[in-house]
Enzyme design. Structure first.
Site, PDB file in Angstrom:
ATOM      1  N   ASP A 193      -9.617  -3.231  -0.509  1.00  0.00           N
ATOM      2  CA  ASP A 193      -9.431  -3.370  -1.952  1.00  0.00           C
ATOM      3  C   ASP A 193      -8.062  -3.953  -2.290  1.00  0.00           C
ATOM      4  OD1 ASP A 193      -7.838  -1.233  -1.259  1.00  0.00           O
ATOM      5  OD2 ASP A 193      -8.735   0.195  -2.663  1.00  0.00           O
TER       6      ASP A 193
ATOM      7  N   CYS B 186      11.850  -5.836  19.138  1.00  0.00           N
ATOM      8  CA  CYS B 186      10.776  -6.603  18.500  1.00  0.00           C
ATOM      9  C   CYS B 186       9.856  -7.245  19.535  1.00  0.00           C
ATOM     10  CB  CYS B 186      11.357  -7.700  17.615  1.00  0.00           C
ATOM     11  SG  CYS B 186      12.369  -7.118  16.255  1.00  0.00           S
TER      12      CYS B 186
END
Length: 221
Positions: free
Chosen positions: A138, A46
């Protein structure tokens, strides 16, 4: 397990992050969103991924895209971890330029279907998998990739896919295998021959044994 399908509206979740509390859609504004989940803070893979995102922040900005990440720890832990991330990435800053969501209760991880049951923390709770979600202006999901916790993501591939999504959202083309920005594209099957001649005057049709003229290549519009 709950999750999202392509075309679904991405959840407008209330999130607590290293950059304050907000709703995800408010954070997006009218831009694209690149959402990355991480199993836990202070984990090696990570740390390299978040460091790569710091270095690539401007590349995402050029594509009108905001970055947000998630890890199953709290904001205090995220802030401390950020210093390791920026040090590893050799950045001249201590904080991250993008927000990290706190999801210690795994609520958002479960809602988005990104729990990895094979990987658990010290308390025996399942960790999140390495999910990538690309969301359009959107607010609908355009791409979803799920990696196991043990496999780091290829951030250059995420950028490549983002560029393909943005190109094909506005032009009547698709991108072929191993496409790179600037490379040849393919005219989508819904475009008839006469329309293709007008839209893509330089396109070429590849002859195949079936005689079907569906392999139509064109310079990137």
């Amino acid at each position: 397990m709950p999750g999202l399908n392509l075309g679904d509206v991405f959840p407008n979740a209330d999130v607590e992050t290293t950059k304050g509390n907000f709703k995800l859609h408010d954070y997006m504004e009218d831009k694209w969103l690149a959402f990355f989940s991480h199993p836990a803070d202070f984990t090696p893979v990570c740390t390299t991924e978040l460091g790569a995102l710091v270095s690539m922040q401007k590349d995402f900005e050029k594509l009108n895209t905001k970055i947000i990440t998630l890890s199953c720890d709290d904001v205090v832990s995220h802030a401390a971890w950020s210093k390791d991330v920026t040090a590893q990435a050799k950045c001249d800053r201590a904080d991250l330029p993008y927000p990290v969501i706190a999801d210690s209760k795994r609520e958002l991880a479960v809602a988005l279907g990104m729990i990895d049951p094979a990987e658990k923390d010290a308390q025996g709770l399942p960790l999140t998998a390495r999910a990538v979600f690309l969301v359009g202006p959107d607010k609908k999901l355009k791409l979803s990739i799920l990696y196991p916790a043990t496999t780091g993501r290829n951030m250059a591939e995420v950028l490549r896919v983002l560029q393909s999504l943005q190109l094909t959202a506005y032009k009547k083309v698709a991108t072929p295998v191993n496409w790179q920005p600037g490379g040849e594209c393919m005219v989508v099957p819904s475009v008839k021959a006469d329309e293709a001649a007008k839209l893509f005057p330089q396109h070429r049709v590849v002859d195949v044994p079936s005689g079907k003229g569906y392999l139509r290549f064109t310079p990137q519009p």
